[in-house]
Design a protein around this motif. Structure first.
Motif, PDB file in Angstrom:
ATOM      1  N   LYS A 137      22.200 -89.635  44.164  1.00  0.00           N
ATOM      2  CA  LYS A 137      22.851 -88.573  44.937  1.00  0.00           C
ATOM      3  C   LYS A 137      24.264 -89.033  45.275  1.00  0.00           C
ATOM      4  CE  LYS A 137      22.516 -86.013  49.315  1.00  0.00           C
ATOM      5  NZ  LYS A 137      22.802 -84.697  48.753  1.00  0.00           N
ATOM      6  N   ILE A 234      23.781 -84.474  41.787  1.00  0.00           N
ATOM      7  CA  ILE A 234      22.423 -85.003  41.657  1.00  0.00           C
ATOM      8  C   ILE A 234      22.219 -85.415  40.204  1.00  0.00           C
ATOM      9  CG2 ILE A 234      19.953 -84.493  41.745  1.00  0.00           C
ATOM     10  CD1 ILE A 234      21.107 -84.709  44.495  1.00  0.00           C
ATOM     11  N   PHE A 276      18.976 -81.665  48.744  1.00  0.00           N
ATOM     12  CA  PHE A 276      20.116 -81.001  48.107  1.00  0.00           C
ATOM     13  C   PHE A 276      20.331 -79.651  48.771  1.00  0.00           C
ATOM     14  CE2 PHE A 276      21.863 -78.573  44.325  1.00  0.00           C
ATOM     15  CZ  PHE A 276      23.085 -79.234  44.292  1.00  0.00           C
TER      16      PHE A 276
END
Length: 374
Positions: A137, A234, A276
């Motif tokens: 991430k 991501i 996310f």
């Protein structure tokens, strides 16, 4: 007629004004422009044709949700011209090379699209590897205020074909204010920074600045499971070492752009889930993809409701405003597997505001059920 000449036509400027006014007609500045739309559009066109057009001073203000940010708002007149040039060539030129998984601020894309793409990647990964994988991430620190003007102009020169369009885009970039002192700007090897958060052009510039990085990740690093929403990345891979090397390369490329990663950047096991866009996604024991609202969002909403309770007590807000706010949050939560959470939060709202007028909230709730929004 060239695309640039078309963008200066009365028809296209008028159309751009109508599009810019969509959903913001309640604003006084928009109403003022629309009351005299024919004369205002004609005057704007004459200024553009004569070369007398100049960008008006920005309106600057702070917002505090989801976090504290300075918004540099473009005047409606300038927004009309920017929309016209985007409609007639600039949007096409900037976005024509974007990858499929660049999800923010594009026609047909957005938060729901980004969530859908991540779900697709996670399910495809699970079918091949189960939960035996890793997630990188990446988040950039103060992305919009940190974008150097020189880097933004280079990204535009690479993509925009028409020199007339390019000149105006560079003028817009130069007009974005840098809040640092002259000494700090002079000492910065990249010079002036900041792309204003609040206009269509600035959103496209921010997307273009990282476009080469998108292609590098997909085509050179061969990261198949990848999605980006503005400055949130991501990357999913079965080999942790591949992601470690990818992070080193990405850090180097980001530094060359004058940007830097923030502390949220990390590598974590896929079995712990992926956070996310304020949602947490993970696989249960049967392989079903579960989506939950991030705990921080829930805590923040509870604090906000308590704050709104104080505003109701002081007479600064009414219960109808509270209902509208909670409907908005419920729509956000409904994207996840959160039926029980929404029910709990409704009970929490009744608990806080029931002393004022519980029947008011219950009446609103009955209306929502009748309309199928519950």
């Amino acid at each position: 007629m060239t695309d640039f000449e078309k963008s200066l036509s009365f028809e296209q400027l008028y159309r751009a004004a109508i599009e810019c006014a969509r959903n913001v007609r309640w604003k006084e500045s928009v109403q003022d422009y629309l009351r005299n739309i024919l004369s205002r559009t004609s005057r704007l066109r004459q200024d553009l044709l004569s070369g007398e057009y100049s960008i008006m001073p920005y309106i600057r203000f702070m917002v505090y949700e989801p976090k504290k940010r300075e918004i540099v708002s473009t005047r409606f007149r300038d927004r009309v011209f920017q929309r016209s040039i985007c409609n007639n060539g600039v949007y096409r030129d900037i976005t024509r090379g974007f990858i499929h998984d660049n999800c923010a601020c594009l026609v047909g894309r957005g938060v729901d699209y980004a969530i859908h793409r991540l779900d697709c990647h996670m399910r495809r990964f699970y079918r091949k590897h189960g939960v035996n994988g890793w997630v990188l991430k990446i988040d950039l620190s103060k992305f919009f205020p940190s974008i150097p003007h020189s880097v933004a102009k280079a990204a535009m020169k690479k993509r925009i074909r028409d020199e007339n369009f390019l000149k105006y885009i560079c003028d817009i970039i130069d007009s974005f204010p840098d809040n640092r002192s002259p000494e700090e700007i002079a000492a910065d090897p990249f010079g002036k920074r900041s792309v204003a958060l609040g206009s269509q052009i600035s959103q496209l510039i921010a997307l273009a600045v990282l476009d080469d990085l998108d292609h590098y990740i997909k085509e050179r690093l061969k990261i198949k499971y990848y999605v980006r929403y503005m400055d949130d990345f991501i990357l999913i891979h079965e080999d942790k070492e591949v992601l470690r090397n990818a992070l080193l390369t990405i850090t180097e490329m980001v530094t060359k752009l004058g940007l830097r990663l923030n502390a949220k950047t990390c590598i974590s096991p896929l079995r712990q889930g992926v956070v996310f866009l304020k949602y947490r996604r993970f696989f249960n024991k049967t392989g079903k993809l579960i989506v939950k609202v991030n705990h921080k969002s829930i805590s923040k909403e509870r604090r906000k409701l308590r704050t709104l309770k104080g505003m109701v007590d002081k007479g600064k807000m009414n219960l109808n405003d509270i209902c509208l706010h909670f409907q908005s949050w419920s729509a956000h939560a409904a994207r996840a597997n959160s039926r029980g959470l929404i029910r709990q939060m409704k009970n929490y709202v009744r608990q806080i505001f029931g002393g004022h007028n519980e029947s008011h909230y219950q009446k609103r709730e009955r209306t929502d059920r009748a309309q199928g929004t519950d």
